[in-house]
Design an enzyme around this catalytic site. Structure first.
Site, short mmCIF file in Angstrom:
data_model
loop_
_atom_site.label_atom_id
_atom_site.label_comp_id
_atom_site.label_asym_id
_atom_site.label_seq_id
_atom_site.Cartn_x
_atom_site.Cartn_y
_atom_site.Cartn_z
N THR A 7 0.82 -1.12 -0.08
CA THR A 7 -0.04 0.03 0.02
C THR A 7 0.99 1.28 -0.07
O THR A 7 2.15 1.44 0.53
CB THR A 7 -0.94 0.11 1.18
OG1 THR A 7 -1.79 1.21 1.19
CG2 THR A 7 -0.06 0.04 2.46
N SER A 8 0.23 2.47 -0.38
CA SER A 8 0.88 3.61 -0.52
C SER A 8 -0.11 4.64 0.42
O SER A 8 0.68 5.85 0.56
CB SER A 8 1.21 4.11 -1.88
OG SER A 8 -0.26 4.27 -2.51
N ASP A 70 -7.51 -3.69 0.58
CA ASP A 70 -8.42 -2.64 -0.48
C ASP A 70 -9.60 -2.54 0.52
O ASP A 70 -10.33 -3.37 1.02
CB ASP A 70 -8.80 -3.40 -1.52
CG ASP A 70 -9.28 -2.47 -2.50
OD1 ASP A 70 -8.44 -1.42 -2.77
OD2 ASP A 70 -10.57 -2.35 -2.89
N PHE A 152 -8.22 8.81 9.17
CA PHE A 152 -7.99 9.39 7.91
C PHE A 152 -9.02 9.47 7.01
O PHE A 152 -10.24 8.85 7.33
CB PHE A 152 -6.63 8.69 7.23
CG PHE A 152 -6.90 7.28 6.93
CD1 PHE A 152 -6.66 6.40 7.78
CD2 PHE A 152 -7.13 6.87 5.70
CE1 PHE A 152 -6.96 4.83 7.56
CE2 PHE A 152 -7.17 5.44 5.24
CZ PHE A 152 -7.26 4.58 6.36
N GLY A 153 -9.01 9.75 5.92
CA GLY A 153 -9.91 9.47 4.63
C GLY A 153 -11.52 10.20 5.36
O GLY A 153 -11.52 11.41 5.44
N TYR A 154 -12.60 9.26 5.26
CA TYR A 154 -13.97 9.86 5.53
C TYR A 154 -14.20 9.88 7.01
O TYR A 154 -15.16 10.10 7.34
CB TYR A 154 -14.88 8.80 4.93
CG TYR A 154 -14.65 8.69 3.44
CD1 TYR A 154 -13.75 7.75 2.86
CD2 TYR A 154 -15.57 9.45 2.57
CE1 TYR A 154 -13.68 7.80 1.29
CE2 TYR A 154 -15.33 9.48 1.18
CZ TYR A 154 -14.33 8.86 0.56
OH TYR A 154 -14.55 8.57 -0.95
N ASP A 155 -13.15 9.57 7.97
CA ASP A 155 -13.14 9.13 9.29
C ASP A 155 -14.11 10.46 9.79
O ASP A 155 -14.83 10.32 10.95
CB ASP A 155 -11.96 9.06 10.03
CG ASP A 155 -11.66 7.62 9.81
OD1 ASP A 155 -10.48 7.32 10.11
OD2 ASP A 155 -12.53 6.75 9.29
N HIS A 180 -12.93 -1.93 10.66
CA HIS A 180 -13.11 -3.00 9.70
C HIS A 180 -11.54 -3.57 9.31
O HIS A 180 -11.39 -4.77 9.33
CB HIS A 180 -13.53 -2.16 8.25
CG HIS A 180 -12.67 -1.08 7.83
ND1 HIS A 180 -12.72 -0.09 8.74
CD2 HIS A 180 -12.16 -0.56 6.42
CE1 HIS A 180 -12.05 1.01 8.20
NE2 HIS A 180 -11.97 0.85 6.98
O1 LIG Z 1 -12.04 7.40 6.61
C1 LIG Z 1 -11.30 6.25 6.28
N1 LIG Z 1 -11.14 5.67 7.39
C2 LIG Z 1 -10.60 4.25 7.13
O2 LIG Z 1 -10.38 3.49 8.00
C3 LIG Z 1 -10.39 3.83 5.75
N2 LIG Z 1 -10.30 2.87 5.01
C4 LIG Z 1 -10.16 3.04 3.67
N3 LIG Z 1 -10.63 4.41 3.53
C5 LIG Z 1 -11.02 5.00 2.43
O3 LIG Z 1 -11.12 4.00 1.21
C6 LIG Z 1 -10.51 4.33 0.32
C7 LIG Z 1 -9.50 3.22 0.12
O4 LIG Z 1 -9.08 2.82 -1.15
P1 LIG Z 1 -7.97 1.77 -1.38
O5 LIG Z 1 -8.28 0.65 -0.68
O6 LIG Z 1 -7.63 1.70 -2.85
O7 LIG Z 1 -6.66 2.67 -0.81
P2 LIG Z 1 -5.61 3.70 -1.30
O8 LIG Z 1 -5.86 3.82 -2.72
O9 LIG Z 1 -5.81 4.66 -0.35
O10 LIG Z 1 -4.10 3.01 -1.02
P3 LIG Z 1 -3.65 1.69 -1.55
O11 LIG Z 1 -3.72 0.73 -0.48
O12 LIG Z 1 -4.64 1.24 -2.83
O13 LIG Z 1 -2.16 1.99 -2.07
C8 LIG Z 1 -9.46 5.69 0.41
O14 LIG Z 1 -10.37 6.53 -0.17
C9 LIG Z 1 -9.60 5.59 1.92
O15 LIG Z 1 -9.77 7.09 2.19
C10 LIG Z 1 -10.87 4.77 4.70
N4 LIG Z 1 -11.22 6.19 4.99
MG LIG Z 2 -5.78 2.31 -3.90
#
Ligand SMILES: O=c1[nH]c(=O)c2ncn([C@@H]3O[C@H](COP(=O)(O)OP(=O)(O)OP(=O)(O)O)[C@@H](O)[C@H]3O)c2[nH]1
Ligand SMILES: [Mg+2]
Length: 208
Positions: A7-8, A70, A152-155, A180
């Protein structure tokens, strides 16, 4: 035994390292140059496996155990959107805040200030022993008011069931206990420890 995160996402790296605390864990970008992984799967599981396979083969290290996550948020009032498109809900290259504001706008366009919602995390594990995927979910409600800076994100707009504060307001330790990601990682730990057990006993079995 190296556990490499495919992951990044810095928020995920922080949470996964904390949750796999007694294991040697680091993001793949500590080992090789980061690269674009096209997440064109139809499900969280498919995308997690795509990411884990891509990093496992790019590492070329048969001892590596690659873990990918994911995840995303699914909102009932938006027919489950953004779901697997959570990372780009606000458009290509959207930031976490762009994605969050797009979700707030979508709710307001429906005249809503809240909706039931849930997060899904699919954790894929790829190693020379094979590949597997486990899931975790966290249910609650999204609101249209941003509250707090934790997580982070939508929290900042997500209130977990049983609480009246958002994950942006709640201490990260609370999220660690119910997210989750932590539920999926509890299952992933069992699989990772099974791999460790197999490898530590492979030598002794071979010499019998
Ligand atoms: O508020 C949040 N709390 C969380 O706990 C959480 N877990 C996931 N997400 C959101 O869902 C998408 C993941 O997309 P995703 O799985 O493709 O990851 P990513 O693209 O950010 O990184 P990578 O793992 O793919 O490199 C992103 O928009 C994240 O903001 C979260 N938001
Ligand atoms: Mg992603």
């Amino acid at each position: 035994m190296k556990i490499v995160l495919a992951t990044s996402n810095k928020g995920k790296v922080r949470e996964i390292i904390e949750l796999l605390h007694d294991r040697e864990v680091f993001p793949y970008t500590d080992l090789i140059e980061g690269f674009e992984i096209v997440e064109d799967g139809e499900s969280f599981k498919a995308n997690a496996l795509i990411k884990a396979r891509a990093v496992y083969s790019a590492l070329g290290d048969e001892n590596a155990i690659v873990v990918a996550d994911d995840s995303g948020i699914s909102v009932d009032a938006l027919d489950g959107a953004p779901g697997i498109y959570s990372a780009r809900y606000g458009g290509e290259g959207a930031s976490d805040r762009d994605n969050l504001l797009k979700l707030v706008e979508a709710l307001k366009e429906k005249g809503l200030s809240t909706s039931p919602a849930h997060y899904t995390a699919a954790i894929a594990i790829v190693s020379r022993e094979g590949e597997s995927c486990v899931h975790g979910w966290m249910h609650g409600d999204v609101i249209t008011e941003l509250r707090g800076e934790n997580g982070f994100g939508y929290d900042p707009i997500f209130i977990p069931s049983g609480y009246d504060q958002t994950l942006g307001e709640l201490p990260n330790d609370i999220k660690k206990g119910l997210s989750h990601r932590s539920k999926a990682l509890e299952l992933a730990k069992i699989l990772i420890d099974q791999i460790k057990f197999l490898r530590s006993h492979a030598g002794s079995a071979a010499t019998k």
